[in-house]
Design an enzyme around this catalytic site. Structure first.
Site, mmCIF file in Angstrom:
data_model
loop_
_atom_site.group_PDB
_atom_site.id
_atom_site.type_symbol
_atom_site.label_atom_id
_atom_site.label_comp_id
_atom_site.label_asym_id
_atom_site.label_seq_id
_atom_site.Cartn_x
_atom_site.Cartn_y
_atom_site.Cartn_z
ATOM 1 N N LYS A 14 43.377 39.205 36.019
ATOM 2 C CA LYS A 14 43.875 38.170 35.538
ATOM 3 C C LYS A 14 44.924 38.741 34.104
ATOM 4 O O LYS A 14 45.768 37.616 34.421
ATOM 5 C CB LYS A 14 43.097 37.296 34.901
ATOM 6 C CG LYS A 14 43.460 36.475 34.198
ATOM 7 C CD LYS A 14 42.704 34.811 34.660
ATOM 8 C CE LYS A 14 43.654 33.164 34.012
ATOM 9 N NZ LYS A 14 42.673 32.541 33.410
ATOM 10 N N MET B 206 25.099 27.516 73.407
ATOM 11 C CA MET B 206 24.905 28.864 73.873
ATOM 12 C C MET B 206 23.215 29.518 73.433
ATOM 13 O O MET B 206 22.936 29.997 74.100
ATOM 14 C CB MET B 206 26.314 29.168 73.001
ATOM 15 C CG MET B 206 26.224 31.222 74.081
ATOM 16 S SD MET B 206 26.466 30.962 75.996
ATOM 17 C CE MET B 206 28.040 30.703 76.030
ATOM 18 N N PHE C 131 32.277 35.794 33.858
ATOM 19 C CA PHE C 131 31.957 34.809 34.427
ATOM 20 C C PHE C 131 32.932 34.930 35.976
ATOM 21 O O PHE C 131 33.756 35.058 36.188
ATOM 22 C CB PHE C 131 32.185 33.340 33.780
ATOM 23 C CG PHE C 131 32.125 32.214 34.523
ATOM 24 C CD1 PHE C 131 31.661 31.631 35.060
ATOM 25 C CD2 PHE C 131 33.632 31.420 34.886
ATOM 26 C CE1 PHE C 131 31.351 30.656 35.791
ATOM 27 C CE2 PHE C 131 33.806 30.619 35.355
ATOM 28 C CZ PHE C 131 33.013 29.715 36.037
ATOM 29 N N GLN C 132 32.254 34.591 37.030
ATOM 30 C CA GLN C 132 32.981 34.587 38.374
ATOM 31 C C GLN C 132 33.359 36.409 38.918
ATOM 32 O O GLN C 132 34.754 36.335 39.068
ATOM 33 C CB GLN C 132 34.199 33.567 38.622
ATOM 34 C CG GLN C 132 33.885 32.826 38.531
ATOM 35 C CD GLN C 132 34.486 31.175 38.520
ATOM 36 O OE1 GLN C 132 35.286 31.064 38.317
ATOM 37 N NE2 GLN C 132 34.327 30.381 39.546
ATOM 38 N N GLU D 141 36.859 28.590 50.895
ATOM 39 C CA GLU D 141 38.588 29.546 51.342
ATOM 40 C C GLU D 141 38.545 30.546 52.690
ATOM 41 O O GLU D 141 38.422 30.786 53.075
ATOM 42 C CB GLU D 141 37.721 30.292 50.030
ATOM 43 C CG GLU D 141 38.500 30.706 48.500
ATOM 44 C CD GLU D 141 36.909 30.046 47.869
ATOM 45 O OE1 GLU D 141 37.559 29.504 47.145
ATOM 46 O OE2 GLU D 141 36.276 28.566 48.731
#
Length: 596
Positions: A173, A492, A123-124, A61
């Site tokens: 949802k 760097m 969940f999630q 993502e």
């Protein structure tokens, strides 16, 4: 007939997921970057039957958000992301913050658990709104399908108006399944009366024009805001520079707004900017900041920043004016609008620059230029990173090319040695400095510009952060070129450890690097390598000619440092030059400790 049947019979009554898809189309969206999951499956089901939206399946993502940034930065249109709830949303946060820092318009759509499960540790589930509140321009939790059309259209307006930035829309949802009537962009009534000011105060315009006309050592300090304001702003900047005769410099994010081939161009300003740009910023008497925010990497030590100058600040974000540096004249407005008004007033009042003073100023600048601050020692046997980018530039400068970068030394060398004459051709992570930005950004740029040459100038450490997006490029047949300056270090980090931490190289060596040629082949891409200067031009030409994704492993000198450099806490006129830094014991900081 039941109430449910009555609703379904209405032609514009559709599911929340279908409302979202239809709203995206009405907003002119053609490409989405995303990754499916349980909480967004209704959205993906709606996308399945919609040919007008091209979905790019990323592998992480964070890659989706950076790809959307690349798309947005190269087109001027908002990038759109779809991710699932929980880890999908949290994985996207780095790219969201990156977009906020660099003023990139994104609309990020996150799935959420059903409304009755919010707060139950389902969940999630995560508090996406709470997590993203400090790192977005605005965010929404959609509580009903009825409000979804307004929220989506409003989100695009907020993301693209004023100072651009990311907006998150969190959609449970059950809202995606629920049905409601769709409303188009002109039908909805916005709750947020967000109308940023684009026209500056005429009295302030007059004050600024008079101040510039009186200047003896003026400078135009430009930033990413010029590019965000569109091609017209870049053109007006060029016109105003000609009228005033002032030298022009830029932040990292503003490269390309003013042509690097123009004699008035001094190069990038700041920590690794040119000697002439930094000294001119320090010694100017009138500074005109256009769409720049006085970032710490530009200003250096604030109490020593341009100590004798009066400052004019043009920015569409009123909160930026006077935030870091005291401003004498603040002009709140769109860069194109303000420059247009300044040019009109300058012309109407017959203002002319002080030619004698300006000639003296340019002579002084010429002396600084003569230092050739980006000069480096060539090597007949080893590829210097600066030389690699110079050869890449020469091979591609006449092509339709877009450049992205990762973050680190290679990023600064790219800014120094790859020259841009047009805006929207340079995509890099400025404010957040996100390693792993360049590869997925190149995916987004290539999606927007299918026939163009897109090159990610990368470092061996940074590119590994999102290397999985090579799979995205291969799947979608995007012929991006990943040009890795491979020095086997976190370059760097190593440079700072050498110069600031007594040469204690704590965990900055990249042990066990992959064979990038074999890695490319494993992904189904093409791998190339150059290890000697004589191989470089031919290998670059081969890379360009291949119409497939390419990973180019350019083996460069391992301990090259990026100069000039303004040490942290120092002023613009206290730059370390390459020749000075070779005597590592010669530069001592204020506390008497070894600085290099």
């Amino acid at each position: 007939m039941t109430a449910h049947q009555t609703i379904e019979a209405q032609p514009d009554v559709i599911s929340g997921a279908e409302i979202l898809v239809r709203a995206l189309i009405d907003q002119g969206v053609d490409v989405l970057f995303g990754y499916p999951g349980g909480a967004v499956l209704p959205i993906y089901d709606a996308l399945f039957a919609e040919p007008r939206l091209k979905h790019v399946l990323v592998r992480h993502e964070q890659g989706a958000t950076h790809a959307a940034e690349g798309y947005a930065r190269s087109t001027g249109r908002p990038g759109v992301v779809v991710v699932t709830s929980g880890p999908g949303a949290t994985n996207a946060v780095t790219g969201i913050v990156d977009a906020l820092m660099d003023s990139i318009p994104l609309v990020v759509i996150t799935g959420q658990v059903a409304t009755h499960l919010i707060g139950t540790d389902a969940f999630q589930e995560c508090d996406t709104i709470g997590i993203t509140r400090p790192c977005t321009k605005h965010n929404y939790l959609v509580k009903s399908a009825e409000e979804l059309p307004r929220v989506v259209h409003e989100a695009f307006h907020i993301a693209t108006s004023g100072r651009p930035g990311p907006v998150v829309i969190d959609i449970p949802k059950d809202v995606q399944f629920a049905k409601a009537r769709y409303q188009g962009p002109r039908e909805v009534k916005h709750v947020h009366n967000y109308h940023p000011r684009t026209k500056a105060d005429p009295l302030r315009i007059a004050e600024a024009a008079a101040m510039i006309a009186q200047a003896r050592r003026p400078i135009l300090y430009t930033g990413g805001g010029v590019i965000n304001a569109g091609p017209r702003a870049a053109q007006l900047l060029r016109e105003f520079a000609k009228l005033t005769g002032a030298p022009v410099t830029s932040t990292l994010m503003g490269l390309g707004a003013f042509p690097a081939s123009d004699p008035q161009w001094l190069g990038m300003v700041g920590m690794h900017g040119s000697f002439e740009a930094n000294n001119a910023m320090h010694d100017c008497d009138v500074m005109v900041a256009v769409g720049a925010r006085f970032d710490d990497r530009v200003t250096g030590r604030l109490d020593a920043f341009a100590p004798t100058s009066r400052k004019i600040h043009i920015d569409i974000d009123a909160s930026s004016i006077g935030k870091n540096v005291r401003t004498d004249v603040g002009l709140v407005g769109d860069a194109a609008s303000v420059l247009e008004d300044l040019i009109a007033l300058w012309t109407a009042r017959g203002y002319k620059p002080d030619k004698a003073a300006l000639a003296d100023w340019w002579r002084e600048i010429g002396a600084w230029r003569a230092r050739e601050s980006f000069r480096y020692r060539p090597d007949a046997k080893l590829i210097k990173p600066q030389h690699a980018i110079q050869r890449l530039y020469e091979a591609t400068k006449d092509r339709d090319v877009y450049i992205t970068t990762e973050v680190g030394q290679h990023q600064m060398w790219a800014a120094q040695f790859y020259h841009f004459n047009e805006p929207n051709r340079w995509m890099t992570s400025g404010g957040l400095g996100t390693m792993g930005y360049g590869l997925p950004a190149a995916v987004g740029v290539q999606m927007a510009h299918q026939g163009s040459l897109v090159i990610d100038i990368a470092g061996d450490a940074s590119v590994l952060m999102t290397m999985q997006e090579m799979s995205t490029a291969v799947q979608h047949e995007l012929p991006i070129k990943i040009f890795i300056l491979n020095n086997e270090w976190m370059g760097m980090v190593r440079q700072w450890q050498q110069l600031l931490h007594g040469e204690r190289y704590s965990h900055s060596y990249s042990a066990s690097l992959p064979d990038f040629v074999k890695l490319a082949e494993a992904y189904g891409a093409v791998g190339l390598r150059a290890e000697h200067p004589d191989e470089l031009d031919g290998a670059i030409a081969e890379m360009i000619a291949i119409n497939r994704p390419v990973i180019f492993d350019c083996r460069v000198t391992k301990e090259e440092n990026c100069f000039p450099m303004i040490p942290s806490g120092k002023a613009h006129n206290e730059m370390i030059m390459a020749e000075e830094a070779r005597d590592l014991g010669s530069i001592i900081d204020d506390a008497g400790k070894r600085l290099v």
